[in-house]
Design a protein around this motif. Structure first.
Motif, mmCIF file in Angstrom:
data_model
loop_
_atom_site.group_PDB
_atom_site.id
_atom_site.type_symbol
_atom_site.label_atom_id
_atom_site.label_comp_id
_atom_site.label_asym_id
_atom_site.label_seq_id
_atom_site.Cartn_x
_atom_site.Cartn_y
_atom_site.Cartn_z
ATOM 1 N N PRO A 98 0.830 -1.209 0.000
ATOM 2 C CA PRO A 98 0.000 0.000 0.000
ATOM 3 C C PRO A 98 0.863 1.257 0.000
ATOM 4 O O PRO A 98 1.962 1.275 0.555
ATOM 5 C CB PRO A 98 -0.796 -0.125 1.298
ATOM 6 N N GLN A 99 0.335 2.302 -0.618
ATOM 7 C CA GLN A 99 1.061 3.579 -0.667
ATOM 8 C C GLN A 99 0.939 4.357 0.635
ATOM 9 O O GLN A 99 1.800 5.173 0.965
ATOM 10 C CB GLN A 99 0.507 4.427 -1.815
ATOM 11 N N PHE A 100 -0.163 4.107 1.366
ATOM 12 C CA PHE A 100 -0.406 4.812 2.619
ATOM 13 C C PHE A 100 -0.895 3.805 3.658
ATOM 14 O O PHE A 100 -1.486 2.773 3.314
ATOM 15 C CB PHE A 100 -1.480 5.898 2.450
ATOM 16 N N MET A 101 -0.660 4.139 4.927
ATOM 17 C CA MET A 101 -1.231 3.365 6.025
ATOM 18 C C MET A 101 -1.927 4.348 6.967
ATOM 19 O O MET A 101 -1.325 5.328 7.414
ATOM 20 C CB MET A 101 -0.157 2.591 6.784
ATOM 21 N N VAL A 102 -3.200 4.085 7.219
ATOM 22 C CA VAL A 102 -3.983 4.898 8.149
ATOM 23 C C VAL A 102 -4.265 4.032 9.367
ATOM 24 O O VAL A 102 -4.827 2.934 9.245
ATOM 25 C CB VAL A 102 -5.308 5.368 7.518
ATOM 26 N N SER A 103 -3.872 4.504 10.524
ATOM 27 C CA SER A 103 -4.035 3.702 11.733
ATOM 28 C C SER A 103 -4.384 4.595 12.908
ATOM 29 O O SER A 103 -4.251 5.823 12.856
ATOM 30 C CB SER A 103 -2.755 2.916 12.028
ATOM 31 N N ALA A 104 -4.854 3.961 13.975
ATOM 32 C CA ALA A 104 -5.176 4.704 15.197
ATOM 33 C C ALA A 104 -3.890 5.203 15.828
ATOM 34 O O ALA A 104 -2.874 4.501 15.847
ATOM 35 C CB ALA A 104 -5.942 3.811 16.169
ATOM 36 N N GLY A 105 -3.933 6.403 16.363
ATOM 37 C CA GLY A 105 -2.746 7.010 16.943
ATOM 38 C C GLY A 105 -2.408 6.496 18.316
ATOM 39 O O GLY A 105 -1.338 6.767 18.838
ATOM 40 N N THR A 106 -3.341 5.748 18.948
ATOM 41 C CA THR A 106 -3.060 5.172 20.253
ATOM 42 C C THR A 106 -2.596 3.739 20.082
ATOM 43 O O THR A 106 -2.639 3.185 18.995
ATOM 44 C CB THR A 106 -4.325 5.199 21.129
ATOM 45 N N ASN A 107 -2.163 3.132 21.167
ATOM 46 C CA ASN A 107 -1.679 1.757 21.125
ATOM 47 C C ASN A 107 -2.858 0.810 20.970
ATOM 48 O O ASN A 107 -3.518 0.451 21.941
ATOM 49 C CB ASN A 107 -0.897 1.452 22.404
ATOM 50 N N VAL A 108 -3.122 0.368 19.752
ATOM 51 C CA VAL A 108 -4.307 -0.460 19.527
ATOM 52 C C VAL A 108 -4.183 -1.821 20.195
ATOM 53 O O VAL A 108 -5.180 -2.456 20.501
ATOM 54 C CB VAL A 108 -4.584 -0.651 18.023
ATOM 55 N N GLN A 109 -2.965 -2.275 20.460
ATOM 56 C CA GLN A 109 -2.817 -3.568 21.123
ATOM 57 C C GLN A 109 -3.333 -3.518 22.551
ATOM 58 O O GLN A 109 -3.684 -4.544 23.124
ATOM 59 C CB GLN A 109 -1.359 -4.010 21.110
ATOM 60 N N ALA A 110 -3.396 -2.321 23.129
ATOM 61 C CA ALA A 110 -3.885 -2.185 24.493
ATOM 62 C C ALA A 110 -5.379 -1.885 24.544
ATOM 63 O O ALA A 110 -5.951 -1.740 25.604
ATOM 64 C CB ALA A 110 -3.111 -1.065 25.208
ATOM 65 N N THR A 111 -6.003 -1.803 23.379
ATOM 66 C CA THR A 111 -7.418 -1.462 23.316
ATOM 67 C C THR A 111 -8.267 -2.592 23.870
ATOM 68 O O THR A 111 -8.073 -3.748 23.546
ATOM 69 C CB THR A 111 -7.833 -1.179 21.862
ATOM 70 N N PHE A 112 -9.216 -2.232 24.705
ATOM 71 C CA PHE A 112 -10.140 -3.225 25.255
ATOM 72 C C PHE A 112 -11.543 -2.670 25.129
ATOM 73 O O PHE A 112 -11.885 -1.678 25.745
ATOM 74 C CB PHE A 112 -9.809 -3.514 26.725
ATOM 75 N N GLY A 113 -12.337 -3.300 24.289
ATOM 76 C CA GLY A 113 -13.699 -2.837 24.115
ATOM 77 C C GLY A 113 -13.825 -1.782 23.029
ATOM 78 O O GLY A 113 -12.863 -1.419 22.349
ATOM 79 N N PHE A 114 -15.057 -1.294 22.871
ATOM 80 C CA PHE A 114 -15.387 -0.343 21.806
ATOM 81 C C PHE A 114 -15.160 1.080 22.293
ATOM 82 O O PHE A 114 -15.533 1.441 23.418
ATOM 83 C CB PHE A 114 -16.853 -0.536 21.407
ATOM 84 N N ARG A 115 -14.564 1.916 21.456
ATOM 85 C CA ARG A 115 -14.447 3.351 21.708
ATOM 86 C C ARG A 115 -15.019 4.090 20.520
ATOM 87 O O ARG A 115 -14.908 3.640 19.380
ATOM 88 C CB ARG A 115 -12.986 3.752 21.916
ATOM 89 N N SER A 116 -15.612 5.243 20.781
ATOM 90 C CA SER A 116 -16.247 5.990 19.690
ATOM 91 C C SER A 116 -15.219 6.559 18.718
ATOM 92 O O SER A 116 -15.389 6.459 17.505
ATOM 93 C CB SER A 116 -17.103 7.130 20.259
ATOM 94 N N GLU A 117 -14.172 7.170 19.243
ATOM 95 C CA GLU A 117 -13.256 7.911 18.381
ATOM 96 C C GLU A 117 -11.803 7.592 18.697
ATOM 97 O O GLU A 117 -11.444 7.289 19.841
ATOM 98 C CB GLU A 117 -13.487 9.421 18.521
ATOM 99 N N TYR A 118 -10.980 7.693 17.673
ATOM 100 C CA TYR A 118 -9.535 7.558 17.799
ATOM 101 C C TYR A 118 -8.866 8.661 17.008
ATOM 102 O O TYR A 118 -9.384 9.096 15.967
ATOM 103 C CB TYR A 118 -9.051 6.212 17.243
ATOM 104 N N GLU A 119 -7.720 9.086 17.490
ATOM 105 C CA GLU A 119 -6.857 9.935 16.666
ATOM 106 C C GLU A 119 -6.365 9.094 15.500
ATOM 107 O O GLU A 119 -6.080 7.902 15.642
ATOM 108 C CB GLU A 119 -5.660 10.413 17.496
ATOM 109 N N VAL A 120 -6.295 9.688 14.318
ATOM 110 C CA VAL A 120 -5.881 8.958 13.120
ATOM 111 C C VAL A 120 -4.517 9.464 12.671
ATOM 112 O O VAL A 120 -4.273 10.674 12.583
ATOM 113 C CB VAL A 120 -6.922 9.138 11.991
ATOM 114 N N VAL A 121 -3.628 8.527 12.383
ATOM 115 C CA VAL A 121 -2.295 8.848 11.876
ATOM 116 C C VAL A 121 -2.189 8.308 10.450
ATOM 117 O O VAL A 121 -2.488 7.138 10.206
ATOM 118 C CB VAL A 121 -1.199 8.221 12.755
ATOM 119 N N THR A 122 -1.785 9.166 9.524
ATOM 120 C CA THR A 122 -1.625 8.771 8.121
ATOM 121 C C THR A 122 -0.150 8.773 7.768
ATOM 122 O O THR A 122 0.542 9.773 7.940
ATOM 123 C CB THR A 122 -2.384 9.728 7.188
ATOM 124 N N GLU A 123 0.329 7.644 7.270
ATOM 125 C CA GLU A 123 1.741 7.466 6.949
ATOM 126 C C GLU A 123 1.888 7.154 5.469
ATOM 127 O O GLU A 123 1.220 6.267 4.939
ATOM 128 C CB GLU A 123 2.311 6.314 7.790
#
Length: 455
Positions: A98-123
């Motif tokens: 892929p030319q770009f990767m869009v991912s959550a700005g927080t540590n997604v491996q530590a995520t537990f459960g549903f959250r409404s919003e995340y900071e988005v990081v585009t690389e």
């Protein structure tokens, strides 16, 4: 893809609620504004028609608006399950580039459960390449064995599947409140859960955590009328202590893998509602569905517009072109047919009965043994909750204990099987585990090495 996104929003009033988590509600019109803002940000990075973008965010409102924004720009989106480990994502990216990767700005491996919003990081990724096809959704097979296949869906294919769901009797419609437990990174949760709901005016509700307590509390609080999940979710709910009545629940559908009949029966007894079954593949989308659960154990009739055949005891689905990218499909697509490799029969009325994976048939001493048959016998034991069999040199069984039950010994379970199965069908090894490993979308993992390490 732009026209599909536009048509999904134009199908219903902007005032209708679409996404709900706890006390937060996003109406269709507000989501459309959010999508436009995200699209403008991504366009600033140079993302546009034919750009390839990996998307790896946990289930959230953010995931929905980012996906729709990228599609609005005409990008090809590679949808990664956020539970994949970095090494797994890196291996897939090495193939797809892929030319770009869009991912959550927080540590997604530590995520537990549903959250409404995340900071988005585009690389921006060095060495990425633009889309070479008109596929706009790229997914990866979640089969229990083997390497993931890279599967592409066009805008036309996705639109056709959304339309199929609108024509299946019993599907949620305008005014329904759908509690969506299925993964939104996988086909049933994404297309039946999110895209069809957007087109049909259904309100999609998320539970804060996947536990019986949180699911039931959410169902009561939001007066849920529809429920989508995988067998694991129905196991949780069927075993819940002091479960409340759900009088407004009118449809419950299981997808992802075939539901064990015992789980369906326990859920129906507990809540007074039969569980429907949706059968499909990542490659084809929905193939057959009985939303009302009246045809169990049949999966149901082929979905509108889907052509199937029974071929050498297995189910084939007609497709105009191969869904596989990067030659990852092997021989599974040939001559206009997708070979599901699921054993099935199709009766004269077109009703599909799926018997399980063809690779669950093994030959022992010259005799064929259906591992699913042995699994079902083990599940009938009053102390067993779930069972998985694998066969390499010998047949091994791995089971978990039902809540509140006394943990059975391997010898007791072997005696149980011996009383109900021919000797050649008996597992040589039986292990009782605390839990069984699963794939990223909740399917039981049928890999001997993973099961052995779990013990």
């Amino acid at each position: 893809m732009r026209s599909l996104v536009r048509s999904l929003f134009d199908a219903q009033s902007d005032e209708l609620p679409y996404l709900i988590h706890r006390q937060e509600t996003v109406a269709r019109g507000e989501l459309q504004d959010r999508v436009a803002r995200q699209a403008a940000l991504f366009a600033g990075y140079g993302i546009g028609t034919g750009s390839t973008v990996g998307l790896r965010t946990p289930p959230s409102f953010t995931q929905v608006e980012v996906l729709l924004a990228l599609w609005r720009l005409g990008a090809q989106v590679l949808l990664f399950d956020f539970r994949l480990k970095p090494a797994e994502v890196a291996a897939l990216c090495a193939t797809c580039r892929p030319q770009f990767m869009v991912s959550a700005g927080t540590n997604v491996q530590a995520t537990f459960g549903f959250r409404s919003e995340y900071e988005v990081v585009t690389e921006r990724r060095a060495g990425g390449r633009a889309a070479g096809t008109d596929h706009r959704l790229v997914q990866f097979s979640s089969g229990s064995t083997g390497q993931p296949k890279v599967i592409g869906r066009t805008a036309r294919s996705l639109a056709a599947e959304v339309d199929r769901f609108t024509r299946i009797p019993g599907m949620p419609g305008a005014g329904d409140r759908l509690l969506l437990l299925s993964s939104t990174a996988h086909s049933f949760g994404l297309i039946a859960g999110l895209l069809h709901s957007l087109a049909a005016g259904v309100c999609v509700v998320f539970a804060p955590r996947i536990s019986a307590r949180d699911i039931l509390r959410t169902a009561v609080e939001h007066r849920i009328t529809a429920l989508f999940g995988v067998p694991m979710h129905y196991e949780l709910l069927a075993a819940a202590v002091d479960a409340p009545a759900l009088p407004e629940l009118r449809v419950a559908v299981s997808g992802g893998e075939l539901m064990p009949p015992q789980v369906a029966a326990r859920f129906a007894e507990r809540y007074g509602l039969a569980v429907g079954e949706s059968y499909g593949t990542t490659e084809t989308g929905v193939v057959a569905m009985d939303a009302c659960g009246t045809l169990r154990p049949s999966v149901g009739p082929a979905a509108p517009g889907v052509v199937v055949r029974e071929h050498r005891g297995e189910l084939d689905v007609a497709l105009d072109e191969s869904p596989y990218l990067f030659e990852s499909g092997g021989t599974q697509y040939a001559d206009g047919w997708l070979h599901t490799r699921d054993r099935a029969t199709v009766d004269g009325s077109g009703t599909v009965l799926v018997h399980g994976r063809a690779d669950c048939l093994v030959v022992i001493g010259g005799l064929k043994v259906d591992l699913l048959e042995v699994e079902n016998v083990l599940r009938e034991h009053p102390a067993v909750e779930q069972a998985v069999l694998v066969h390499e040199e010998v047949t091994e069984a791995y089971v978990t204990t039902a809540a509140g039950a006394v943990r059975p010994t391997a010898e007791e379970l072997l005696r149980w099987c011996r009383a109900r199965l021919a000797d050649y069908k008996l597992p040589r090894v039986i292990r009782v585990l605390e839990s069984l490993p699963r794939t990223s979308n909740g399917k039981l993992l049928r890999q001997a090495a993973a099961l052995r390490s779990a013990g």
